[in-house]
Design a protein around this motif. Structure first.
Motif, PDB file in Angstrom:
ATOM      1  N   ASP A 115      88.304  21.221  -0.056  1.00 46.63           N
ATOM      2  CA  ASP A 115      88.672  21.798   1.246  1.00 46.63           C
ATOM      3  C   ASP A 115      87.959  23.128   1.451  1.00 46.63           C
ATOM      4  O   ASP A 115      87.467  23.422   2.543  1.00 46.63           O
ATOM      5  N   PHE A 116      87.886  23.937   0.389  1.00 52.49           N
ATOM      6  CA  PHE A 116      87.196  25.228   0.498  1.00 52.49           C
ATOM      7  C   PHE A 116      85.703  25.016   0.724  1.00 52.49           C
ATOM      8  O   PHE A 116      85.087  25.717   1.526  1.00 52.49           O
ATOM      9  N   LYS A 147      93.116  29.088   3.115  1.00 53.18           N
ATOM     10  CA  LYS A 147      92.577  27.982   3.916  1.00 53.18           C
ATOM     11  C   LYS A 147      92.810  28.205   5.408  1.00 53.18           C
ATOM     12  O   LYS A 147      91.918  27.955   6.221  1.00 53.18           O
TER      13      LYS A 147
END
Length: 157
Positions: free
Chosen positions: A64-65, A150
């Motif tokens: 996700d990062f 996030k």
């Protein structure tokens, strides 16, 4: 003993630093500025319950990062061998940086907790220009560091 360094704030430029990672490679943070957003998190100690939970959450959400064009760095005061053991034991897929003398921790002004007995757990989200856009300081909500980072990165992209 009080930490005499000024705590960095949102809008401040991060200091340029070089530290060894868990493989003994010298990582220069300047190599990432201008190219990616950064998530720099300071944690108290390898292989303690909260730090393990936090590191494994970063590991599990590392993709996700990447999709948010961010590189993750965990920083604490343990040695290369301690970081290597921690990273291998938990299959960590990002750089753990060795700040053995707490030089970088002091440059950021990361506060200590519990009357100065425990190194603080603080996450900094840094934009591509090297400017701090978010700070989250919580000793006990280890996994919340990942969610907050996030959410801020989504706003940057």
């Amino acid at each position: 003993m009080a930490n005499k360094s000024k705590e960095l704030q949102i809008g401040d430029q991060i200091p340029i630093f070089q530290l060894q990672n868990q493989n003994g490679e010298l990582i220069n943070i300047q190599d990432f500025i201008g190219k990616q957003n950064l998530v720099i998190y300071f944690y108290p100690k390898d292989d303690t319950p909260g730090c393990t939970k936090q590191a494994c959450s970063f590991r599990d959400q590392y993709e996700d990062f990447n999709h948010l064009n961010a590189e993750v760095f965990g920083i604490s005061g343990q040695s290369v061998s301690s970081h290597k053991e921690f990273a291998e034991k938990h299959r960590l897929n990002f750089n753990l940086l060795c700040d053995v003398n707490n030089t970088v921790r002091k440059q950021f002004g990361v506060p200590t907790n519990f009357f100065g007995l425990l190194p603080g757990r603080v996450t900094y989200v840094v934009d591509r220009s090297g400017k701090i856009v978010h700070i989250f300081n919580s000793q006990f909500r280890a996994e919340e560091h990942i969610e907050q980072a996030k959410n801020i990165l989504k706003q940057l992209e």
